[in-house]
Scaffold this active site. Structure first.
Site, mmCIF file in Angstrom:
data_model
loop_
_atom_site.group_PDB
_atom_site.id
_atom_site.type_symbol
_atom_site.label_atom_id
_atom_site.label_comp_id
_atom_site.label_asym_id
_atom_site.label_seq_id
_atom_site.Cartn_x
_atom_site.Cartn_y
_atom_site.Cartn_z
ATOM 1 N N ASP A 74 -16.810 4.797 44.341
ATOM 2 C CA ASP A 74 -17.457 4.142 43.190
ATOM 3 C C ASP A 74 -17.411 4.908 41.923
ATOM 4 O O ASP A 74 -18.293 5.532 41.436
ATOM 5 C CB ASP A 74 -19.006 3.922 43.539
ATOM 6 C CG ASP A 74 -19.545 2.886 42.639
ATOM 7 O OD1 ASP A 74 -18.802 2.318 41.693
ATOM 8 O OD2 ASP A 74 -20.836 2.539 42.591
ATOM 9 N N HIS A 141 -27.286 -0.589 44.137
ATOM 10 C CA HIS A 141 -26.782 -0.933 42.546
ATOM 11 C C HIS A 141 -27.922 -1.954 42.455
ATOM 12 O O HIS A 141 -28.424 -2.625 43.167
ATOM 13 C CB HIS A 141 -25.522 -1.565 42.440
ATOM 14 C CG HIS A 141 -24.388 -0.576 42.504
ATOM 15 N ND1 HIS A 141 -22.938 -0.692 42.935
ATOM 16 C CD2 HIS A 141 -24.519 0.735 42.343
ATOM 17 C CE1 HIS A 141 -22.442 0.134 42.869
ATOM 18 N NE2 HIS A 141 -23.303 1.097 42.779
ATOM 19 N N PHE A 142 -28.330 -2.055 40.923
ATOM 20 C CA PHE A 142 -29.511 -2.946 40.584
ATOM 21 C C PHE A 142 -29.269 -3.144 39.016
ATOM 22 O O PHE A 142 -28.473 -2.621 38.392
ATOM 23 C CB PHE A 142 -30.548 -2.211 40.961
ATOM 24 C CG PHE A 142 -31.090 -1.257 40.172
ATOM 25 C CD1 PHE A 142 -31.622 -1.111 38.967
ATOM 26 C CD2 PHE A 142 -30.728 0.182 40.957
ATOM 27 C CE1 PHE A 142 -31.822 0.046 38.327
ATOM 28 C CE2 PHE A 142 -31.262 1.439 40.083
ATOM 29 C CZ PHE A 142 -31.591 1.444 38.797
ATOM 30 N N GLU A 144 -32.465 -3.727 36.528
ATOM 31 C CA GLU A 144 -33.962 -3.846 36.447
ATOM 32 C C GLU A 144 -34.570 -4.011 34.953
ATOM 33 O O GLU A 144 -34.285 -3.149 34.150
ATOM 34 C CB GLU A 144 -34.587 -2.416 37.043
ATOM 35 C CG GLU A 144 -36.149 -2.656 37.308
ATOM 36 C CD GLU A 144 -36.338 -1.255 38.054
ATOM 37 O OE1 GLU A 144 -36.701 -1.494 39.471
ATOM 38 O OE2 GLU A 144 -36.569 -0.245 37.773
ATOM 39 N N HIS A 172 -27.518 -0.482 36.719
ATOM 40 C CA HIS A 172 -26.857 0.630 37.803
ATOM 41 C C HIS A 172 -25.658 0.171 38.462
ATOM 42 O O HIS A 172 -25.833 -0.720 39.434
ATOM 43 C CB HIS A 172 -27.819 1.388 38.666
ATOM 44 C CG HIS A 172 -27.339 2.448 39.842
ATOM 45 N ND1 HIS A 172 -27.775 2.401 41.071
ATOM 46 C CD2 HIS A 172 -26.356 2.889 39.652
ATOM 47 C CE1 HIS A 172 -27.250 3.237 41.594
ATOM 48 N NE2 HIS A 172 -26.113 3.658 40.902
ATOM 49 N N ASN A 244 -20.567 9.537 38.614
ATOM 50 C CA ASN A 244 -19.755 9.811 39.618
ATOM 51 C C ASN A 244 -18.255 9.812 38.983
ATOM 52 O O ASN A 244 -17.714 8.988 38.752
ATOM 53 C CB ASN A 244 -19.614 8.423 40.693
ATOM 54 C CG ASN A 244 -20.632 8.520 41.716
ATOM 55 O OD1 ASN A 244 -21.545 9.412 41.878
ATOM 56 N ND2 ASN A 244 -20.488 7.463 42.849
ATOM 57 N N SER A 284 -39.232 5.082 36.862
ATOM 58 C CA SER A 284 -38.066 5.744 36.318
ATOM 59 C C SER A 284 -38.612 6.760 35.127
ATOM 60 O O SER A 284 -39.603 6.538 34.323
ATOM 61 C CB SER A 284 -37.143 4.740 35.962
ATOM 62 O OG SER A 284 -36.643 4.032 36.930
ATOM 63 N N HIS A 306 -29.565 12.079 39.853
ATOM 64 C CA HIS A 306 -28.977 10.852 39.350
ATOM 65 C C HIS A 306 -30.130 9.666 39.862
ATOM 66 O O HIS A 306 -30.143 8.553 39.663
ATOM 67 C CB HIS A 306 -27.817 10.400 39.931
ATOM 68 C CG HIS A 306 -27.587 9.898 41.339
ATOM 69 N ND1 HIS A 306 -27.981 10.674 42.179
ATOM 70 C CD2 HIS A 306 -26.882 8.839 41.819
ATOM 71 C CE1 HIS A 306 -27.819 9.865 43.481
ATOM 72 N NE2 HIS A 306 -27.086 9.001 43.110
ATOM 73 N N ALA A 308 -33.841 9.158 42.756
ATOM 74 C CA ALA A 308 -34.848 9.491 43.675
ATOM 75 C C ALA A 308 -34.290 10.168 44.771
ATOM 76 O O ALA A 308 -34.958 11.048 45.376
ATOM 77 C CB ALA A 308 -35.928 8.225 43.877
#
Length: 391
Positions: A74, A141-142, A144, A172, A244, A284, A306, A308
């Site tokens: 990724d 991935h999300f 939010e 993300h 990354n 966050s 990056h 939790a």
């Protein structure tokens, strides 16, 4: 301050207090990676957890070789924060959720002028994976929607032009199938041996890598734009930071050598403000790196956590949680937010219980003198993949 900094070996540092749980396998992988040819230094973050052979939540500095496998598939994955024109007080979560039914499908023709314009501007020539642009993908991935819950540094918020009354969006995601294809091609030809610096193979990889990083950034931009389009509001860019990637690193005094810096789930501390996300049921944090001359930045390889960090392996979570929580219980969180996710396995694998508490992660970074807090962000609506689209 030094209680959050552990020196594991001559080459390996771990930025986590002893009260922050880090799986033994992760530290073993961290030390093992430091033994690769040409590796100068390795730094683990408080969100460190085991990966497939290499740890996640770490930075690696080498000189004679680069290791694409450390970054993984990724390439360019990161976090983008945008601000909407919608007041939090006027946000109806159920209505928002209904409007997001088609945000995983391929972008239709109306988006193509913008896509092509932005590709030219970002010098992206590859087109094979355009079908996936603007899509989140699976795993962790999300996208939010978030509300500003608490402000610690009002001047920083003003500098970023963030209005605490407005709904924010944190995206993300990364390079999707493009990054996967680059890694598979590399492993097929070179296995895990690494590439000699400035060799033809290294230069070829970096060209593909850099394009994938740009592609990932564009992907997050398009995710944000289509989410705002879906709910009929405007959006303004705030920040985008990759976690990354590989970059050439120049000397910064006697305590940091030149080389090639690999980050795998490690956010740069030398590129401005950063969001460190919690799980979907946790806060966050928007943070500001301290001055790079501060004591521990070089030791941390100018990197931060990056996120939790996982406590439980994927695939184990449903067995751990299903006797306590039914599937329907996981669509709401203890913070009052809601979750959209059509993949039952992912719903359990990404449950808040599977992650460390984000306040402990940022606490370690504060105690190490690496960051100061700007704001705490509360989840309002978290979108995960529905499981029906995987380009």
């Amino acid at each position: 301050m030094d209680k959050s900094v552990q020196i594991l070996t001559e080459k390996v540092s771990l930025f986590a207090s002893e009260s922050t749980w880090v799986e033994g396998l992760a530290t073993q992988q961290l030390i093992k990676t430091s033994e690769l040819a040409g590796m100068i230094a390795v730094a683990g973050m408080p969100d460190l957890h085991p990966g497939r052979g290499y740890p996640i939540g770490a930075a690696f500095l080498s000189d004679t070789k680069v290791y694409p496998a450390l970054v993984g598939n990724d390439i360019g994955c990161g976090m983008a924060l945008w601000q909407s024109s919608l007041n939090v007080a006027k946000a109806n979560v159920d209505k928002l959720a209904k409007k997001l039914r088609h945000v995983e499908s391929e972008l239709d023709e109306s988006w193509q002028p913008l896509v092509q314009k932005r590709k030219v501007e970002k010098q992206i020539s590859v087109s094979l994976f355009d079908v996936a642009l603007g899509t989140i993908g699976g795993g962790n991935h999300f996208a939010e929607f978030q509300a500003v819950d608490e402000v610690y540094d009002a001047s920083a918020m003003e500098q970023l032009n963030i209005d605490r009354k407005k709904l924010l969006l944190l995206a993300h995601s990364g390079s999707r199938g493009l990054g996967q294809s680059i890694l598979v091609g590399h492993i097929t030809e070179h296995n895990h041996q690494g590439l000699l610096v400035n060799s033809p193979a290294h230069l070829t990889y970096m060209q593909a890598h850099n394009e994938a990083v740009s592609w990932a950034e564009l992907n997050r931009e398009l995710i944000a734009r289509r989410f705002f389009d879906a709910i009929n509001v405007n959006g303004e860019f705030v920040l985008d930071v990759n976690h990354n990637f590989i970059e050439e690193s120049t000397p910064r005094g006697d305590d940091h050598k030149a080389g090639w810096l690999h980050r795998k789930g490690a956010t740069p501390s030398d590129k401005g403000y950063v969001v460190i996300p919690g799980s979907r049921g946790d806060y966050s944090y928007l943070v500001k790196p301290t001055a790079l001359t501060s004591k521990h930045h070089a030791l941390a390889l100018y990197s931060l956590a990056h996120g939790a960090g996982r406590k439980w392996k994927r695939g184990e979570c449903q067995a751990r949680l299903s006797h306590k929580y039914k599937k329907d219980d996981l669509y709401k969180t203890s913070l009052g937010s809601k979750v959209i996710c059509g993949d039952k396995g992912l719903l359990y694998d990404e449950a808040p219980q599977a992650y460390k508490r984000c306040d402990s992660i940022v606490g370690d970074l504060v105690n190490a003198g690496l960051i100061t807090l700007v704001a705490r962000l509360r989840p309002v609506l978290t979108f995960k993949t529905q499981g029906g689209y995987s380009a």
